[in-house]
Design an enzyme around this catalytic site. Structure first.
Site, PDB file in Angstrom:
ATOM      1  N   GLN A 129       0.854  -1.189   0.000  1.00 46.78           N
ATOM      2  CA  GLN A 129       0.000   0.000   0.000  1.00 46.78           C
ATOM      3  C   GLN A 129       0.893   1.243   0.000  1.00 46.78           C
ATOM      4  O   GLN A 129       1.882   1.293  -0.712  1.00 46.78           O
ATOM      5  CB  GLN A 129      -0.983  -0.023   1.182  1.00 46.78           C
ATOM      6  CG  GLN A 129      -2.356  -0.546   0.819  1.00 46.78           C
ATOM      7  CD  GLN A 129      -3.150   0.422  -0.062  1.00 46.78           C
ATOM      8  OE1 GLN A 129      -2.731   1.522  -0.421  1.00 46.78           O
ATOM      9  NE2 GLN A 129      -4.324  -0.018  -0.468  1.00 46.78           N
ATOM     10  N   HIS A 266      -9.696  -0.931  -5.396  1.00 47.15           N
ATOM     11  CA  HIS A 266      -8.448  -1.077  -6.154  1.00 47.15           C
ATOM     12  C   HIS A 266      -8.029  -2.534  -6.295  1.00 47.15           C
ATOM     13  O   HIS A 266      -7.270  -2.880  -7.193  1.00 47.15           O
ATOM     14  CB  HIS A 266      -7.327  -0.294  -5.465  1.00 47.15           C
ATOM     15  CG  HIS A 266      -6.970  -0.840  -4.115  1.00 47.15           C
ATOM     16  ND1 HIS A 266      -7.647  -0.467  -2.972  1.00 47.15           N
ATOM     17  CD2 HIS A 266      -6.033  -1.738  -3.725  1.00 47.15           C
ATOM     18  CE1 HIS A 266      -7.135  -1.112  -1.936  1.00 47.15           C
ATOM     19  NE2 HIS A 266      -6.155  -1.894  -2.362  1.00 47.15           N
ATOM     20  N   LEU A 273     -16.633  -6.590  -1.859  1.00 47.55           N
ATOM     21  CA  LEU A 273     -17.614  -7.666  -1.704  1.00 47.55           C
ATOM     22  C   LEU A 273     -18.594  -7.662  -2.874  1.00 47.55           C
ATOM     23  O   LEU A 273     -19.328  -6.693  -3.073  1.00 47.55           O
ATOM     24  CB  LEU A 273     -18.380  -7.494  -0.387  1.00 47.55           C
ATOM     25  CG  LEU A 273     -19.530  -8.465  -0.140  1.00 47.55           C
ATOM     26  CD1 LEU A 273     -19.011  -9.888   0.058  1.00 47.55           C
ATOM     27  CD2 LEU A 273     -20.358  -8.028   1.070  1.00 47.55           C
ATOM     28  N   CYS A 409      -1.341  16.990  10.043  1.00 47.77           N
ATOM     29  CA  CYS A 409      -1.495  18.438   9.939  1.00 47.77           C
ATOM     30  C   CYS A 409      -0.980  18.879   8.574  1.00 47.77           C
ATOM     31  O   CYS A 409       0.212  18.805   8.310  1.00 47.77           O
ATOM     32  CB  CYS A 409      -0.704  19.107  11.065  1.00 47.77           C
ATOM     33  SG  CYS A 409      -0.799  20.888  11.093  1.00 47.77           S
TER      34      CYS A 409
END
EC number: 4.2.1.49
Length: 555
Positions: A129, A266, A273, A409
């Site tokens: 990822q 992806h 599902l 942030c």
């Protein structure tokens, strides 16, 4: 190769006692372990952090070997990690990265799920990822501000800046999608989020990202209607299949005010599902009949997109939130799948042009007070940004820490290095109880090439040019980041993205000051450079204002 071990419970150490030889190796060790904390990872017993099968290490044997290597590294050693497996320790120098990571990278001709899955099943690869395999995932907080900024901008563009009494419909409450309910509420809107796994709903409830849940659409709609009437934002999780629910909303003539999706579309085998399937059937056939799962999932994704397109045609502000759902539907025969935009070109790109993106830091002490002190320091150093101050106040009030205390942030070029130097000074003075690490998502202004997400619809047509994340990784390595990662396929799946990450440690040393100033200036500057090269005036103006030396761009 052991991929599943229910006996393993991993949590990062806290405090100031070191397991490794220095904070520069203790930091990646703790962050690797933090990625697999049960309060952080989606399926930690399988080494899965988030995003379908996004792992922190290739298998448990590799995890143990990484831990062993990190504990013995000297200050001039660099560990190489190849798709979640440690493959080498080399002597470099004190300012070089302590870890260099490459995950999921394939030669373009073979960069597809079929080939990757073949390698994965043989134990030769790992899907990292973005922040799973680069050891800087901080739970759903990691994406919540970007999601919040997107929803706020949607409100500004479509509802005169006021989302009170409005509601968002979406799908997916996993490690990324789980940020949506809280982000919507923080932006002033209610949220109905459909999720097929009860465990994911429970995790969002437990960590404060979701207010309530139901398995009844009627009950969910009642709760949403009441909250909108009262103009009191509420997030509701609905257990079900998102494509089914969208079809039912169309049948009933019910329109949300905002529409998106963050299922793990992806990955058509492990992330979505199929309609008409139970979760149990899906889990079993992902292993026994992956091609059947993929075909059924793609059909369902096509239906999902057709419903979103219908709402879009009805005037509902609709946006793709970067999971490649439109691409999957296009390949399944929905020719107009891209009729509604992705969130980056629609709402976020002006921030990227100024190098503004998902800056984050983690307190290795484990003490939430260290985050409170750094929040205050951000306000002190950036005193005139009311929007940023409001975000920090909301984050302190509403965001529960998962694992080690952390903060996300969004700040940009010119501010990141100032914050890094200030945090390092706080460590040096003892104001912070232990070092902090500073990193970011790979979803940033100069660190990713992803034509269906971050680099969609670039002004000069350079959507697919992936030189930029490679240059970003090389520059961060040369600048002295503590660990640097280069991945493929994050967010949108195999063949659709390349991206780079970096993390740097504030250990209080003067040497760290020099590294922080280089890394936290150069890293966001590559984003300004990339967008200036593509012809964005905001970026060229920023580059000139910041004095960037861009010889082939600024003439």
């Amino acid at each position: 190769m052991t991929r599943h071990d229910a006996t393993r419970v991993i949590r990062a150490a806290t405090g100031t006692t070191l397991t490794a030889k220095s904070w520069l190796t203790e930091a990646p060790l703790r962050m690797l372990m933090n990625n697999l904390d049960p309060d952080v990872a989606e399926r930690p017993q399988e080494l899965v952090v988030y995003g379908g099968i996004g792992r922190a290490a290739r298998d448990w044997e590799s995890f143990d070997a990484i831990v062993a290597a990190l504990t013995r590294l000297d200050e001039d050693h660099t560990l190489l990690v190849q798709s979640g497996k440690p493959v080498g320790v080399f002597r470099t120098h004190a300012d070089a990265p302590r870890v260099l990571i490459a995950n999921s990278n394939l030669v373009p001709r073979w960069a597809n799920w079929d080939h990757f899955n073949e390698l994965d099943q043989k134990g030769l690869a790992m899907y990292g990822q973005m922040t799973a395999g680069s050891w800087i995932y901080i739970g759903a907080q990691g994406i919540v501000q970007g999601t919040y900024e997107t929803f706020v901008e949607m409100g500004r563009q479509h509802y005169d800046g006021n989302l009170a009494g409005k509601w968002l419909f979406t799908g997916g409450l996993g490690g990324m999608g789980g940020a949506q309910p809280l982000a919507a509420v923080m932006a002033g809107a209610s949220c109905l989020a459909v999720e097929c796994r009860r465990s994911s709903i429970d995790m969002r409830l437990r960590t404060g990202y979701l207010d309530t849940w139901t398995d009844s659409l009627d009950e969910a709609l009642r709760l949403i209607e009441e909250s909108c009437t009262a103009r009191k934002p509420l997030s509701v999780g609905l257990l079900g299949n998102v494509a089914d629910v969208l079809d039912e909303l169309l049948l009933r003539g019910i329109r949300p005010d905002l529409l998106t999706d963050q299922t793990s579309a992806h990955d058509p085998v492990n992330g979505y599902l199929p309609q008409g399937w139970s979760v149990e059937e899906w889990d079993a056939k992902r292993v026994s009949a992956p091609k059947e799962v993929e075909a059924a999932a793609r059909d369902s994704m096509a239906n999902h997109i057709r419903a979103m397109l219908t709402f879009h045609a009805l005037g509902v502000p609709t946006v793709d939130y970067g999971n490649n759902l439109r691409q999957m539907a296009l390949e399944a025969g929905v020719d107009n799948a891209f009729d509604f935009p992705g969130f980056v070109p629609a709402y976020i790109r002006p921030l990227f042009c100024r190098g503004i993106g998902p800056f984050r830091w983690v307190a290795l002490s484990g003490d939430p007070d260290d985050i409170a002190k750094t929040d205050a320091k951000v306000k002190e150093l950036i005193p005139d940004d009311a929007h940023l101050h409001r975000w920090l106040d909301m984050a302190a009030d509403k965001i529960a820490f998962q694992g080690l205390p952390a903060r996300i942030c969004w700040v940009g070029l010119g501010d990141r290095h100032r914050l890094g130097l200030a945090f390092n000074a706080m460590v040096r003075s003892g104001e912070l109880k232990a070092p902090v690490v500073i990193g970011r998502d790979h979803l940033d202004s100069g660190s990713v090439a992803s034509p269906n997400r971050e680099t969609e619809a670039m002004a000069d047509g350079s959507d697919a040019v992936s030189d930029w994340p490679l240059l970003n990784a090389l520059l961060n390595t040369a600048s002295g980041a503590t660990w640097v990662s280069l991945h493929h396929g994050g967010g949108v799946g195999m063949g659709f993205s390349q991206h780079a990450g970096m993390v740097i440690v504030c250990d209080g040393s003067e040497a760290a000051d020099k590294r922080l100033e280089r890394v936290l200036w150069n890293d966001p500057a590559t984003g300004v450079m990339r967008h200036a090269d593509a012809g964005y005036a905001i970026a060229t103006d920023c580059a000139k204002a910041k004095g960037l030396d861009l010889p082939g761009i600024l003439r």
